[in-house]
Design an enzyme around this catalytic site. Sequence first.
Site, PDB file in Angstrom:
ATOM      1  N   TRP A 189     -16.295 -36.630 -33.919  1.00 27.68           N
ATOM      2  CA  TRP A 189     -15.038 -36.312 -33.037  1.00 27.68           C
ATOM      3  C   TRP A 189     -13.918 -37.395 -32.722  1.00 27.68           C
ATOM      4  O   TRP A 189     -14.515 -38.308 -32.599  1.00 27.68           O
ATOM      5  CB  TRP A 189     -15.291 -35.541 -31.695  1.00 27.68           C
ATOM      6  N   GLU A 230     -16.281 -31.715 -35.381  1.00 25.82           N
ATOM      7  CA  GLU A 230     -15.900 -30.843 -34.188  1.00 25.82           C
ATOM      8  C   GLU A 230     -14.438 -31.042 -33.768  1.00 25.82           C
ATOM      9  O   GLU A 230     -13.627 -31.990 -33.927  1.00 25.82           O
ATOM     10  CB  GLU A 230     -16.409 -31.768 -32.962  1.00 25.82           C
ATOM     11  N   LYS A 232     -10.608 -29.787 -31.874  1.00 27.09           N
ATOM     12  CA  LYS A 232     -10.203 -29.611 -30.554  1.00 27.09           C
ATOM     13  C   LYS A 232      -8.596 -29.069 -30.755  1.00 27.09           C
ATOM     14  O   LYS A 232      -7.612 -29.363 -31.710  1.00 27.09           O
ATOM     15  CB  LYS A 232     -10.058 -31.049 -29.784  1.00 27.09           C
ATOM     16  N   ASP A 263     -17.082 -26.478 -29.375  1.00 25.36           N
ATOM     17  CA  ASP A 263     -17.015 -27.140 -28.052  1.00 25.36           C
ATOM     18  C   ASP A 263     -16.484 -26.020 -27.165  1.00 25.36           C
ATOM     19  O   ASP A 263     -15.187 -25.665 -27.587  1.00 25.36           O
ATOM     20  CB  ASP A 263     -16.384 -28.429 -27.870  1.00 25.36           C
ATOM     21  N   HIS A 266     -12.761 -26.983 -26.273  1.00 25.05           N
ATOM     22  CA  HIS A 266     -11.817 -27.338 -27.267  1.00 25.05           C
ATOM     23  C   HIS A 266     -10.976 -26.214 -27.953  1.00 25.05           C
ATOM     24  O   HIS A 266     -10.578 -26.394 -29.113  1.00 25.05           O
ATOM     25  CB  HIS A 266     -12.562 -28.198 -28.180  1.00 25.05           C
ATOM     26  N   HIS A 290     -21.439 -27.654 -28.460  1.00 24.48           N
ATOM     27  CA  HIS A 290     -21.169 -28.485 -27.270  1.00 24.48           C
ATOM     28  C   HIS A 290     -20.911 -27.530 -25.866  1.00 24.48           C
ATOM     29  O   HIS A 290     -19.771 -27.155 -25.700  1.00 24.48           O
ATOM     30  CB  HIS A 290     -20.104 -29.459 -27.329  1.00 24.48           C
ATOM     31  N   ASP A 298      -9.770 -28.801 -20.965  1.00 22.39           N
ATOM     32  CA  ASP A 298     -10.919 -29.380 -21.575  1.00 22.39           C
ATOM     33  C   ASP A 298     -11.542 -30.358 -20.698  1.00 22.39           C
ATOM     34  O   ASP A 298     -11.593 -31.806 -20.672  1.00 22.39           O
ATOM     35  CB  ASP A 298     -10.887 -30.134 -22.994  1.00 22.39           C
ATOM     36  N   ASP A 300     -14.419 -30.605 -18.857  1.00 24.98           N
ATOM     37  CA  ASP A 300     -16.012 -30.698 -18.917  1.00 24.98           C
ATOM     38  C   ASP A 300     -16.704 -30.721 -17.566  1.00 24.98           C
ATOM     39  O   ASP A 300     -17.365 -31.651 -17.235  1.00 24.98           O
ATOM     40  CB  ASP A 300     -16.185 -32.298 -19.470  1.00 24.98           C
ATOM     41  N   ASP A 330     -22.402 -30.861 -23.111  1.00 26.43           N
ATOM     42  CA  ASP A 330     -21.142 -31.939 -22.966  1.00 26.43           C
ATOM     43  C   ASP A 330     -20.366 -31.675 -21.559  1.00 26.43           C
ATOM     44  O   ASP A 330     -19.517 -30.896 -21.685  1.00 26.43           O
ATOM     45  CB  ASP A 330     -20.162 -31.687 -24.098  1.00 26.43           C
TER      46      ASP A 330
END
Length: 422
Positions: A189, A230, A232, A263, A266, A290, A298, A300, A330
């Site tokens: 990433w 990955e 985004k 993810d 993302h 993820h 994003d 997390d 993640d």
Amino acid sequence: MSNKMNIIEEHYRIAKEKYAALGVDTEAVLKKLDSIPISIHCWQGDDVKGFENPEGELTGGIQATGNYPGAAKSPEQLRSDLEKAFSLIPGAKRLNLHAIYLETNGEKVERDEIEPKHFENWVRWAKAQQIGLDFNPTIFSHPKADDGLTLSHPDEEIRNFWIEHVKRSRKISEYFGKELGTPSIMNVWIPDGFKDVPADKLGPRQRLKDSLDKALEEKIDRKYHIDAVESKVFGIGAESYTVGSHEFYAGYAIANDLALCLDAGHFHPTEVISDKISSVSLFVKDILLHVSRPVRWDSDHVVILDDELMAIAKEIIGNGLTDRVHIGLDFFDASINRIAAWVIGTRNMFKALTIALLQPTETLKNAEVEFDFTTRLAMLEELKSYPWQAVWDYYCYTKDVPVGMEWLKEVKKYEKTVLLNR
């Protein structure tokens, strides 16, 4: 204690009978649950600082917020914290490492110089824990990433630096696979993008493709190592354009037989990765997840047992993808006890898998094929009030981990005796 065990067993017996009436074998469910590992991310334990330069500031769209006491400050502390978290989580586990978690005995090692020897302690620890390791090159929080571009940078020297970092990361991942007997998933990433609208959207993507072609050129046996990429949609400092978009990496993964990482944070706020799993599964061998929780961006956040988490699990289980979908977590929250964050998030992922495994998938699919949408809706709604919690509690009980909220007492005790003394 004996009375509590009796209650857990009795509740499970009732649940077992109730699910059996739907054609679901709870014993088979628990056996299957045992076979699905979750890759727990190391970076929740120290706010993504690593051990290359623990006091360094995070850059490249990475931000851990909060100042809760007790963050790990050394590899030994991080491993100790992970062991405590693992002891409170049932099921099969792996550990996901970033390159900045290397151990150099005080020697300055640049990212284009990292070697397997810098991760020997992690491998020894993983063997003792009987778990596999996954890996990530760390392509952010570095002077050569300060422009907001790395593998797509117009400066060839900077691109070559990051290409070499990825090459060396792949050899470390292969080392993990060979030592631990299970393939290491290595995910690439990058934060590359622009704050404002670029004049050239194609050029950076051409450079990224060329860099990836060079970095991933060497063939490595998938028995030891699997490459993943990955995407985004945007990030801090890259609000208008991201080089590694979903379209870019989906095409690259398909064209180059790589795993594609999805993810949860993302994509656009109204997009969910659960809806992408079935489509992607038709075109790539392996999917890396993820699992995170975006809150307006994003961000997390710690994974909770929400509709999307359960939908992700149902897509994996219902489509028979447990051997091809690799589940990783993640999130990084520095505003709460970090071990509790691991425990809450990972247990929730396992809970979601439990709920999905208890669903009579074939019965539902058969009703759908016969256009009996009434049965489909009625069953799906009734299942929401079925006693999956009794099955989950029994699973924790059989794995000798705390049932219900009992785990929090252990975390609070560890916080008082260990974390607050750092």
